[in-house]
Design a protein around this motif. Sequence first.
Motif, PDB file in Angstrom:
ATOM      1  N   LEU A 174       8.717  -1.688  13.900  1.00  0.00           N
ATOM      2  CA  LEU A 174       8.414  -0.391  12.712  1.00  0.00           C
ATOM      3  C   LEU A 174       7.468  -0.586  11.526  1.00  0.00           C
ATOM      4  CD1 LEU A 174      11.818   0.969  13.077  1.00  0.00           C
ATOM      5  CD2 LEU A 174      10.316   1.682  14.392  1.00  0.00           C
ATOM      6  N   ASP A 175       6.922   0.274  11.109  1.00  0.00           N
ATOM      7  CA  ASP A 175       5.839   0.225   9.820  1.00  0.00           C
ATOM      8  C   ASP A 175       6.584   0.534   8.173  1.00  0.00           C
ATOM      9  OD1 ASP A 175       4.324  -0.288   7.643  1.00  0.00           O
ATOM     10  OD2 ASP A 175       2.567   1.305   8.649  1.00  0.00           O
ATOM     11  N   PRO A 176       7.025  -1.175   8.169  1.00  0.00           N
ATOM     12  CA  PRO A 176       7.714   0.615   6.573  1.00  0.00           C
ATOM     13  C   PRO A 176       7.234   0.559   5.509  1.00  0.00           C
ATOM     14  CG  PRO A 176       7.869  -2.439   7.199  1.00  0.00           C
ATOM     15  CD  PRO A 176       6.621  -1.561   8.023  1.00  0.00           C
ATOM     16  N   ASN A 177       5.124   0.590   5.835  1.00  0.00           N
ATOM     17  CA  ASN A 177       4.829   2.342   4.500  1.00  0.00           C
ATOM     18  C   ASN A 177       4.925   3.268   4.914  1.00  0.00           C
ATOM     19  OD1 ASN A 177       4.576  -0.158   3.131  1.00  0.00           O
ATOM     20  ND2 ASN A 177       2.707  -1.069   4.498  1.00  0.00           N
ATOM     21  N   THR A 178       5.991   3.367   6.712  1.00  0.00           N
ATOM     22  CA  THR A 178       5.478   5.079   7.124  1.00  0.00           C
ATOM     23  C   THR A 178       7.485   5.605   6.674  1.00  0.00           C
ATOM     24  OG1 THR A 178       5.559   4.131   9.440  1.00  0.00           O
ATOM     25  CG2 THR A 178       3.580   4.160   8.558  1.00  0.00           C
ATOM     26  N   ALA A 179       7.925   4.584   6.521  1.00  0.00           N
ATOM     27  CA  ALA A 179       9.370   5.058   6.632  1.00  0.00           C
ATOM     28  C   ALA A 179       9.736   6.072   5.914  1.00  0.00           C
ATOM     29  CB  ALA A 179       9.673   3.893   6.562  1.00  0.00           C
ATOM     30  N   ASN A 180      10.123   7.290   5.943  1.00  0.00           N
ATOM     31  CA  ASN A 180      10.497   8.026   5.015  1.00  0.00           C
ATOM     32  C   ASN A 180      11.668   7.366   4.315  1.00  0.00           C
ATOM     33  OD1 ASN A 180      13.007  10.060   4.255  1.00  0.00           O
ATOM     34  ND2 ASN A 180      11.462  11.619   4.655  1.00  0.00           N
ATOM     35  N   PRO A 181      11.827   7.856   2.974  1.00  0.00           N
ATOM     36  CA  PRO A 181      12.728   7.404   1.745  1.00  0.00           C
ATOM     37  C   PRO A 181      14.335   6.995   2.472  1.00  0.00           C
ATOM     38  CG  PRO A 181      10.984   8.713   0.366  1.00  0.00           C
ATOM     39  CD  PRO A 181      11.405   8.372   1.715  1.00  0.00           C
ATOM     40  N   GLN A 199      15.639   6.779  -0.764  1.00  0.00           N
ATOM     41  CA  GLN A 199      15.512   5.420  -2.252  1.00  0.00           C
ATOM     42  C   GLN A 199      14.315   5.036  -2.490  1.00  0.00           C
ATOM     43  OE1 GLN A 199      15.847   2.018   1.113  1.00  0.00           O
ATOM     44  NE2 GLN A 199      15.380   3.451   2.152  1.00  0.00           N
ATOM     45  N   PRO A 200      13.866   4.268  -3.508  1.00  0.00           N
ATOM     46  CA  PRO A 200      12.625   4.768  -4.345  1.00  0.00           C
ATOM     47  C   PRO A 200      11.658   4.215  -4.076  1.00  0.00           C
ATOM     48  CG  PRO A 200      14.132   3.022  -5.279  1.00  0.00           C
ATOM     49  CD  PRO A 200      14.601   3.821  -4.822  1.00  0.00           C
ATOM     50  N   LEU A 201      10.435   4.501  -3.153  1.00  0.00           N
ATOM     51  CA  LEU A 201       9.733   3.830  -2.325  1.00  0.00           C
ATOM     52  C   LEU A 201       8.205   4.590  -2.977  1.00  0.00           C
ATOM     53  CD1 LEU A 201      11.043   3.471   1.014  1.00  0.00           C
ATOM     54  CD2 LEU A 201      11.015   2.092  -0.574  1.00  0.00           C
ATOM     55  N   PRO A 202       7.956   3.673  -3.106  1.00  0.00           N
ATOM     56  CA  PRO A 202       5.686   4.491  -3.388  1.00  0.00           C
ATOM     57  C   PRO A 202       5.930   5.898  -2.005  1.00  0.00           C
ATOM     58  CG  PRO A 202       5.536   2.580  -2.677  1.00  0.00           C
ATOM     59  CD  PRO A 202       6.634   2.177  -2.386  1.00  0.00           C
ATOM     60  N   ASP A 203       5.434   6.976  -2.792  1.00  0.00           N
ATOM     61  CA  ASP A 203       5.041   7.554  -2.372  1.00  0.00           C
ATOM     62  C   ASP A 203       2.969   7.626  -1.811  1.00  0.00           C
ATOM     63  OD1 ASP A 203       4.598  10.349  -0.603  1.00  0.00           O
ATOM     64  OD2 ASP A 203       3.573  11.621  -2.820  1.00  0.00           O
ATOM     65  N   ASN A 204       3.102   6.767  -0.965  1.00  0.00           N
ATOM     66  CA  ASN A 204       1.776   5.769   0.101  1.00  0.00           C
ATOM     67  C   ASN A 204       1.569   7.253   0.488  1.00  0.00           C
ATOM     68  OD1 ASN A 204       4.097   4.616   0.361  1.00  0.00           O
ATOM     69  ND2 ASN A 204       2.828   4.397   2.443  1.00  0.00           N
ATOM     70  N   PRO A 205      -0.033   7.400   0.954  1.00  0.00           N
ATOM     71  CA  PRO A 205      -0.822   8.643   2.167  1.00  0.00           C
ATOM     72  C   PRO A 205      -0.134   8.336   3.243  1.00  0.00           C
ATOM     73  CG  PRO A 205      -2.382   7.739   0.157  1.00  0.00           C
ATOM     74  CD  PRO A 205      -0.763   6.359   0.152  1.00  0.00           C
ATOM     75  N   GLU A 206       0.497   7.206   3.783  1.00  0.00           N
ATOM     76  CA  GLU A 206       0.640   7.348   5.361  1.00  0.00           C
ATOM     77  C   GLU A 206       2.502   7.269   5.238  1.00  0.00           C
ATOM     78  OE1 GLU A 206       0.625   2.687   4.010  1.00  0.00           O
ATOM     79  OE2 GLU A 206      -0.648   5.076   3.517  1.00  0.00           O
ATOM     80  N   ARG A 207       2.993   7.174   4.246  1.00  0.00           N
ATOM     81  CA  ARG A 207       4.141   7.845   4.199  1.00  0.00           C
ATOM     82  C   ARG A 207       4.635   9.193   4.882  1.00  0.00           C
ATOM     83  NH1 ARG A 207       7.956   3.934   2.727  1.00  0.00           N
ATOM     84  NH2 ARG A 207       6.544   3.087   1.051  1.00  0.00           N
ATOM     85  N   PHE A 208       6.195   9.620   5.522  1.00  0.00           N
ATOM     86  CA  PHE A 208       6.630  10.312   5.731  1.00  0.00           C
ATOM     87  C   PHE A 208       7.768  10.685   4.507  1.00  0.00           C
ATOM     88  CE2 PHE A 208       5.943   8.778   9.331  1.00  0.00           C
ATOM     89  CZ  PHE A 208       5.918  10.392  10.646  1.00  0.00           C
ATOM     90  N   ASP A 209       7.551  12.123   4.357  1.00  0.00           N
ATOM     91  CA  ASP A 209       8.005  12.515   2.866  1.00  0.00           C
ATOM     92  C   ASP A 209       9.259  14.073   3.484  1.00  0.00           C
ATOM     93  OD1 ASP A 209       5.758  14.629   3.584  1.00  0.00           O
ATOM     94  OD2 ASP A 209       5.271  14.358   0.995  1.00  0.00           O
ATOM     95  N   PHE A 210       9.280  14.654   4.658  1.00  0.00           N
ATOM     96  CA  PHE A 210       9.460  15.671   5.040  1.00  0.00           C
ATOM     97  C   PHE A 210      10.997  15.289   5.792  1.00  0.00           C
ATOM     98  CE2 PHE A 210      10.927  19.322   7.154  1.00  0.00           C
ATOM     99  CZ  PHE A 210      10.636  20.361   6.027  1.00  0.00           C
ATOM    100  N   TYR A 211      10.556  14.522   7.706  1.00  0.00           N
ATOM    101  CA  TYR A 211      11.006  14.332   7.823  1.00  0.00           C
ATOM    102  C   TYR A 211      11.260  13.345   8.159  1.00  0.00           C
ATOM    103  CZ  TYR A 211      10.019  17.825  10.538  1.00  0.00           C
ATOM    104  OH  TYR A 211       9.332  19.933  10.888  1.00  0.00           O
ATOM    105  N   PRO A 212      12.781  12.643   8.312  1.00  0.00           N
ATOM    106  CA  PRO A 212      13.780  11.334   8.473  1.00  0.00           C
ATOM    107  C   PRO A 212      12.506  10.640   9.600  1.00  0.00           C
ATOM    108  CG  PRO A 212      15.335  13.060   8.943  1.00  0.00           C
ATOM    109  CD  PRO A 212      13.714  13.686   9.195  1.00  0.00           C
ATOM    110  N   ASN A 246      -2.742  13.125  12.467  1.00  0.00           N
ATOM    111  CA  ASN A 246      -1.588  13.208  11.987  1.00  0.00           C
ATOM    112  C   ASN A 246      -0.855  12.332  11.387  1.00  0.00           C
ATOM    113  OD1 ASN A 246       0.269  15.342  12.139  1.00  0.00           O
ATOM    114  ND2 ASN A 246       1.263  14.944  13.629  1.00  0.00           N
ATOM    115  N   LEU A 247      -1.406  12.873   9.877  1.00  0.00           N
ATOM    116  CA  LEU A 247      -0.350  12.628   8.965  1.00  0.00           C
ATOM    117  C   LEU A 247       1.279  12.873   8.437  1.00  0.00           C
ATOM    118  CD1 LEU A 247      -3.100  12.638   6.098  1.00  0.00           C
ATOM    119  CD2 LEU A 247      -2.624  10.992   7.663  1.00  0.00           C
ATOM    120  N   GLY A 248       2.056  11.963   7.827  1.00  0.00           N
ATOM    121  CA  GLY A 248       3.545  12.498   8.298  1.00  0.00           C
ATOM    122  C   GLY A 248       4.064  12.912   6.931  1.00  0.00           C
ATOM    123  N   LYS A 249       2.958  14.151   5.627  1.00  0.00           N
ATOM    124  CA  LYS A 249       3.039  15.052   4.525  1.00  0.00           C
ATOM    125  C   LYS A 249       3.903  15.885   5.382  1.00  0.00           C
ATOM    126  CE  LYS A 249       2.621  11.107   2.185  1.00  0.00           C
ATOM    127  NZ  LYS A 249       3.388  10.343   1.288  1.00  0.00           N
TER     128      LYS A 249
END
Length: 334
Positions: A174-181, A199-212, A246-249
């Motif tokens: 798994l890629d931690p940089n993509t994991a939803n907070p 969790q207080p994680l950086p909102d990098n472009p590849e990180r999911f911000d809606f779906y877990p 397909n971005l996870g945003k």
Amino acid sequence: MASAAEDDYICPVCCEIFKAPVLLSCSHSFCKECLQQFWRTKDTPECPVCRRRSSREEPPYNLALKNLCESFLKERNERHSSEEICSLHSEKLKLFCLEDKQPVCLVCRDSQQHDNHKFRPISEAVSSYKVQQMCLVSHVKKKYRITASVDRVHFMNIRITASVDCVSSAPVILDPNTANPWLVLSDDLTSVRNCRNKQPLPDNPERFDFYPCVLGSEGFNSGTHCWDVEVKQSQRWCLGVTAASNLGKGCDFCNTDVWSVEYHLSGRYIGSGFRVKRQLDRVRVYLYYDRGTVSFSDPVTNTHLHTFTATFTHTLFPFFYCFDSLRILPFNSQ
């Protein structure tokens, strides 16, 4: 390893084959989405390579490069379908790793994953190990002129599908940089659970911000790949593959370029994937990139669930929607 010719088709930002390339006035080209992501981090629209400011916020498509990339991908896929190619490095599989019991290329041999391992030429391995399956892969038999008298000889523990394709069963990490907070990954990056707290994680472009959700760390653009997912601890799950573009945003992730199966105890579903009507212990995912299919099955009961057919042009990544907890298992788990 990219050849000199392949380098001409690689975006300087994502280091993948160009997807919808656009052309800047400085003559540098980039994937449209890569350029837009880069510009979101800048005060002015500049070239990621030479830093020259772009005179247009909507640069034109580089249609000539787009056509060249499509032709290159088609030719490469045709070549891979007729050769034994490493899915990681696009090199011929010439060696057999005695520790991992799998065919590897020369680049694999020199990688950290195979430090201090012993290798043999594949032709020697064919005559040294007994097969666990009833038949050999047809094109391996032809290449090494294996006769009927040695049909029981093969690579130890090589995974073979019912359609006798060579399968890459390297573990999905798994890629931690993509994991939803809301998600917590295990130390070995093969398990994920929903902690129900952001969790207080950086909102990098590849990180999911809606779906877990979380993506696998390795994408695939050729070959055949398989992995198992333990889902018995989750009352709601969705898993499969999605295109790198397909971005996870946002909430639109499940609308396009997703091939998945999903289950929800209450019957509420998140996307347009195939809906499983009963809870399972495990799900097996088969990705046949060159053939253009993604197949799902229940490995416990050996039951086929669903198969999607498509024309893949982008790199595909494993993805996992985790409402409770999921665990990725080696392909040969019992």
